[in-house]
Design a protein around this motif. Structure first.
Motif, PDB file in Angstrom:
ATOM      1  N   MET A  30      14.423  -5.661 -10.890  1.00 26.27           N
ATOM      2  CA  MET A  30      15.443  -5.250 -11.856  1.00 26.27           C
ATOM      3  C   MET A  30      15.637  -3.739 -11.776  1.00 26.27           C
ATOM      4  O   MET A  30      14.664  -2.983 -11.802  1.00 26.27           O
ATOM      5  CB  MET A  30      15.024  -5.657 -13.273  1.00 26.27           C
ATOM      6  CG  MET A  30      15.029  -7.149 -13.503  1.00 26.27           C
ATOM      7  SD  MET A  30      16.691  -7.870 -13.338  1.00 26.27           S
ATOM      8  CE  MET A  30      17.512  -7.116 -14.746  1.00 26.27           C
ATOM      9  N   PRO A  31      16.884  -3.281 -11.696  1.00 21.46           N
ATOM     10  CA  PRO A  31      17.129  -1.851 -11.465  1.00 21.46           C
ATOM     11  C   PRO A  31      16.460  -0.917 -12.458  1.00 21.46           C
ATOM     12  O   PRO A  31      15.906   0.117 -12.070  1.00 21.46           O
ATOM     13  CB  PRO A  31      18.655  -1.745 -11.541  1.00 21.46           C
ATOM     14  CG  PRO A  31      19.149  -3.096 -11.165  1.00 21.46           C
ATOM     15  CD  PRO A  31      18.138  -4.055 -11.686  1.00 21.46           C
ATOM     16  N   ILE A  32      16.469  -1.262 -13.753  1.00 21.79           N
ATOM     17  CA  ILE A  32      15.910  -0.334 -14.732  1.00 21.79           C
ATOM     18  C   ILE A  32      14.394  -0.302 -14.648  1.00 21.79           C
ATOM     19  O   ILE A  32      13.766   0.721 -14.947  1.00 21.79           O
ATOM     20  CB  ILE A  32      16.406  -0.669 -16.158  1.00 21.79           C
ATOM     21  CG1 ILE A  32      16.365   0.590 -17.039  1.00 21.79           C
ATOM     22  CG2 ILE A  32      15.616  -1.797 -16.779  1.00 21.79           C
ATOM     23  CD1 ILE A  32      17.268   1.698 -16.584  1.00 21.79           C
ATOM     24  N   ASP A  33      13.772  -1.399 -14.210  1.00 25.41           N
ATOM     25  CA  ASP A  33      12.324  -1.407 -14.009  1.00 25.41           C
ATOM     26  C   ASP A  33      11.955  -0.539 -12.808  1.00 25.41           C
ATOM     27  O   ASP A  33      10.963   0.204 -12.840  1.00 25.41           O
ATOM     28  CB  ASP A  33      11.821  -2.832 -13.805  1.00 25.41           C
ATOM     29  CG  ASP A  33      12.036  -3.717 -15.022  1.00 25.41           C
ATOM     30  OD1 ASP A  33      12.190  -3.166 -16.134  1.00 25.41           O
ATOM     31  OD2 ASP A  33      12.074  -4.952 -14.854  1.00 25.41           O
ATOM     32  N   ALA A  44      17.317  -1.324  -4.740  1.00 23.67           N
ATOM     33  CA  ALA A  44      15.985  -1.289  -4.134  1.00 23.67           C
ATOM     34  C   ALA A  44      15.055  -2.221  -4.883  1.00 23.67           C
ATOM     35  O   ALA A  44      15.343  -2.661  -6.002  1.00 23.67           O
ATOM     36  CB  ALA A  44      15.439   0.135  -4.162  1.00 23.67           C
ATOM     37  N   ILE A  45      13.920  -2.514  -4.259  1.00 22.20           N
ATOM     38  CA  ILE A  45      12.831  -3.197  -4.937  1.00 22.20           C
ATOM     39  C   ILE A  45      11.594  -2.304  -4.825  1.00 22.20           C
ATOM     40  O   ILE A  45      11.485  -1.475  -3.920  1.00 22.20           O
ATOM     41  CB  ILE A  45      12.546  -4.596  -4.355  1.00 22.20           C
ATOM     42  CG1 ILE A  45      12.015  -4.496  -2.915  1.00 22.20           C
ATOM     43  CG2 ILE A  45      13.787  -5.461  -4.416  1.00 22.20           C
ATOM     44  CD1 ILE A  45      11.484  -5.817  -2.374  1.00 22.20           C
ATOM     45  N   LEU A  46      10.678  -2.493  -5.775  1.00 19.98           N
ATOM     46  CA  LEU A  46       9.484  -1.650  -5.809  1.00 19.98           C
ATOM     47  C   LEU A  46       8.236  -2.522  -5.838  1.00 19.98           C
ATOM     48  O   LEU A  46       8.103  -3.410  -6.683  1.00 19.98           O
ATOM     49  CB  LEU A  46       9.519  -0.749  -7.050  1.00 19.98           C
ATOM     50  CG  LEU A  46       8.327   0.190  -7.231  1.00 19.98           C
ATOM     51  CD1 LEU A  46       8.289   1.235  -6.115  1.00 19.98           C
ATOM     52  CD2 LEU A  46       8.390   0.873  -8.591  1.00 19.98           C
ATOM     53  N   LEU A  56       8.684   1.637  -1.965  1.00 20.50           N
ATOM     54  CA  LEU A  56      10.073   1.427  -2.376  1.00 20.50           C
ATOM     55  C   LEU A  56      10.884   0.999  -1.162  1.00 20.50           C
ATOM     56  O   LEU A  56      10.961   1.740  -0.168  1.00 20.50           O
ATOM     57  CB  LEU A  56      10.641   2.719  -2.975  1.00 20.50           C
ATOM     58  CG  LEU A  56      12.037   2.642  -3.600  1.00 20.50           C
ATOM     59  CD1 LEU A  56      12.026   1.757  -4.849  1.00 20.50           C
ATOM     60  CD2 LEU A  56      12.550   4.039  -3.949  1.00 20.50           C
ATOM     61  N   LEU A  57      11.490  -0.189  -1.244  1.00 15.96           N
ATOM     62  CA  LEU A  57      12.304  -0.717  -0.156  1.00 15.96           C
ATOM     63  C   LEU A  57      13.762  -0.698  -0.599  1.00 15.96           C
ATOM     64  O   LEU A  57      14.119  -1.342  -1.582  1.00 15.96           O
ATOM     65  CB  LEU A  57      11.875  -2.140   0.189  1.00 15.96           C
ATOM     66  CG  LEU A  57      10.420  -2.302   0.654  1.00 15.96           C
ATOM     67  CD1 LEU A  57      10.089  -3.775   0.856  1.00 15.96           C
ATOM     68  CD2 LEU A  57      10.175  -1.512   1.943  1.00 15.96           C
ATOM     69  N   VAL A  58      14.604   0.016   0.154  1.00 13.20           N
ATOM     70  CA  VAL A  58      15.947   0.349  -0.312  1.00 13.20           C
ATOM     71  C   VAL A  58      17.005  -0.304   0.560  1.00 13.20           C
ATOM     72  O   VAL A  58      17.002  -0.159   1.783  1.00 13.20           O
ATOM     73  CB  VAL A  58      16.164   1.877  -0.319  1.00 13.20           C
ATOM     74  CG1 VAL A  58      17.513   2.211  -0.944  1.00 13.20           C
ATOM     75  CG2 VAL A  58      15.039   2.576  -1.066  1.00 13.20           C
ATOM     76  N   ARG A  59      17.908  -1.023  -0.087  1.00 14.36           N
ATOM     77  CA  ARG A  59      19.081  -1.559   0.602  1.00 14.36           C
ATOM     78  C   ARG A  59      20.159  -0.490   0.716  1.00 14.36           C
ATOM     79  O   ARG A  59      20.770  -0.296   1.748  1.00 14.36           O
ATOM     80  CB  ARG A  59      19.613  -2.779  -0.144  1.00 14.36           C
ATOM     81  CG  ARG A  59      18.706  -4.018  -0.092  1.00 14.36           C
ATOM     82  CD  ARG A  59      19.411  -5.219  -0.734  1.00 14.36           C
ATOM     83  NE  ARG A  59      18.656  -6.465  -0.579  1.00 14.36           N
ATOM     84  CZ  ARG A  59      17.801  -6.927  -1.470  1.00 14.36           C
ATOM     85  NH1 ARG A  59      17.575  -6.240  -2.589  1.00 14.36           N
ATOM     86  NH2 ARG A  59      17.157  -8.067  -1.265  1.00 14.36           N
TER      87      ARG A  59
END
Length: 390
Positions: A30-33, A44-46, A56-59
Motif C-alpha cells: 500500500m502506497p502510504i505504508d 513500489a513495494i517495500l 525497496l523495489l520500484v516500478r
C-alpha cells in the motif's frame, strides 16, 4: 522529507514487533505504508525483514524514489521469473496488511513467493503508526496551524445567499493556495472524502460517511459534503475540513452564523465544548479509549441530547474521536469496543457534534496530542461560534 534517522527508527520499531510474533519479514504494497517507512510515494513495494536492511523495489519512478528515499537498497522491480530469487527462502512467514490490500494482490504475491505463509500485520502496523515521533508531531502542528489560518479567513467571504458549494470552493481554493495537497487519505473500505464539509441546511441529511455529519452532496453518486442549497440567515453553518500538508492530516471544525442562533442549538454547542474539554483532560497515557467515549456519551445524555449526539437519530457515529496522521482514520479511536490504553504521542481529532432534527448541525473539532497533562491542542484558533451580521 523523511530523514535517514527517522526511517531507521520506524523500521527498527517494526522489526522488534515482527520478532516478538515470530514473523520473518513484512511486505508492504500500500502506497502510504511504503511512504511511512521509505519516504517516497512512488509505485513500489517495500520488504522489511525482521533482521537486516529493508529493500525497496520500484516500478516507477526509480529515479525519483532514489532521490527521495533514505532506504539504502533501492532496485527496479524484478520480472516475475526473478521475483522469488530476490528474497531469502529462509524467511517463510511474511506479514501483509490484509486490512487494505485487495485479494487480487494477495493472490499475486502468494504465487510469486510460493511456499511462504502470509499473516496479517494490519493491527501491528496501525498501532506502530499511531504513536507519532517528534518529527511527526511537528508536521501535524504545522498542518493544524495552516488549516487554522484558512479558517480565520472565513468571515471575509461567508455571505448569506451563497451556496454551500460556493463556501466549500472558497475554502478549497484558500487551502490549496496554502499548500494543501488535496489527498485526504482514508484506510477504511468504502470511505472517501474530498477536502471536507461546508454544510448548513444540507447538514441534516444522512449518508454513508462514517462521521456525525455527512451533508447532502451534489448527487446520489457523490452524496457527501456541500450541496447547491443556499446559506440562509439564522442557520448554523458547519465547516469541517482536513488540512493535508507534507502528507500529514489535521482535522478541525468551526461554526458560523449569519444573524442569530436558536437557543437549543447554542445550548448543544455549549455541551459540545464541555465534552471536548472532558475528553481533552482525559487524554493521558493509560486512559482507556472506550471509557472516554462513554464519558462523552453520558454527558450528552445528561444534557438531554443523547439521541442526536454524533449524528442523526438512528444514524449516529459510534465514536467521539479518531486518530489522525498520514490517514484520516488512524488509531486510536475513542469508541465502544476500543479497550486499548492511550500512549503518549498519539494524535486524536476530538469532534463532539449534534444533529438536531429540524434545526441544524452544531459542534466542534480540534486535533490533540496525548501527553501526561492531557490532550495538547495543535492549533490556537478560538472555539467560539463566529457570528456575522445579516
Amino acid at each position: 522529507m523523511l530523514t535517514k534517522t527517522e526511517s531507521q527508527e520506524r523500521v527498527f520499531r517494526l522489526q522488534v514487533m515482527l520478532r516478538s510474533k515470530d514473523i520473518h519479514a513484512a511486505l508492504f504494497i500500500m502506497p502510504i505504508d511504503v511512504y511511512y517507512f521509505a519516504g517516497t510515494r512512488q509505485n513500489a513495494i517495500l520488504w522489511i525483514p525482521a533482521e537486516g536492511e529493508p529493500l525497496l523495489l520500484v516500478r516507477k519512478s526509480l529515479s525519483r524514489a532514489m532521490d527521495e528515499s533514505p532506504i539504502a537498497a533501492i532496485r527496479p522491480f524484478p520480472s516475475s521469473k526473478e521475483f522469488a530469487s530476490v528474497f531469502s527462502e529462509d524467511l517463510s512467514t511474511i506479514g501483509m496488511t490484509f486490512d487494505a490490500i485487495p485479494v487480487q494482490q494477495h493472490l499475486f504475491y502468494s504465487r510469486a513467493l510460493p511456499g511462504r505463509t502470509f499473516v496479517d500485520i494490519s493491527m501491528m502496523l496501525r498501532e506502530l503508526r499511531s504513536v507519532k515521533s517528534p518529527f511527526e508531531l511537528e508536521q501535524l502542528r504545522l498542518s493544524a496551524g495552516k488549516l487554522a489560518s484558512v479558517f480565520a479567513e472565513v468571515p471575509q467571504f461567508l455571505k448569506a445567499g451563497m451556496r454551500e458549494l460556493d463556501l466549500s470552493a472558497e475554502m478549497e481554493y484558500r487551502l490549496r493556495k496554502a499548500g494543501h495537497e488535496g489527498y485526504v487519505r482514508m484506510r477504511a473500505f468504502n470511505q472517501e472524502l474530498f477536502f471536507g464539509l461546508a454544510v448548513s441546511s444540507g447538514g441534516l441529511n444522512g449518508g454513508f460517511f462514517d462521521g456525525p455529519v455527512t451533508g447532502k452532496g451534489l448527487s446520489s453518486a457523490s452524496p457527501h459534503g456541500a450541496s447547491c442549497d443556499e446559506i440562509r440567515v439564522n442557520q448554523p453553518i458547519l465547516l469541517d475540513f482536513g488540512g493535508v500538508f507534507n502528507g500529514y492530516i489535521s482535522d478541525m471544525t468551526r461554526m458560523f452564523v449569519i444573524g442569530t442562533l436558536d437557543a437549543e442549538l447554542q445550548r448543544a454547542f455549549d455541551v459540545a465544548i464541555e465534552i471536548q474539554e472532558l475528553v481533552r483532560r482525559g487524554m493521558k497515557p493509560g486512559a482507556i479509549c472506550e471509557e472516554l467515549f462513554f464519558a462523552a456519551a453520558a454527558m450528552a445524555e445528561k444534557a438531554g441530547l443523547g439521541s442526536c449526539f454524533m449524528g442523526m437519530p438512528g444514524e449516529q457515529a459510534k465514536f467521539v474521536g479518531h486518530g489522525v496522521g498520514l490517514e484520516l482514520d488512524e488509531l486510536p479511536v475513542l469508541a465502544k469496543g476500543f479497550t486499548m490504553p492511550l500512549q503518549a504521542g498519539q494524535v486524536i481529532a476530538v469532534e463532539p457534534k449534534f444533529v438536531i432534527p429540524g434545526k441544524g448541525v452544531i459542534g466542534i473539532e480540534n486535533t490533540f496530542a496525548v501527553t501526561d497533562d492531557g490532550g495538547l491542542r495543535l492549533s490556537d484558533l478560538p472555539d467560539d461560534i463566529v457570528f456575522l451580521g445579516a
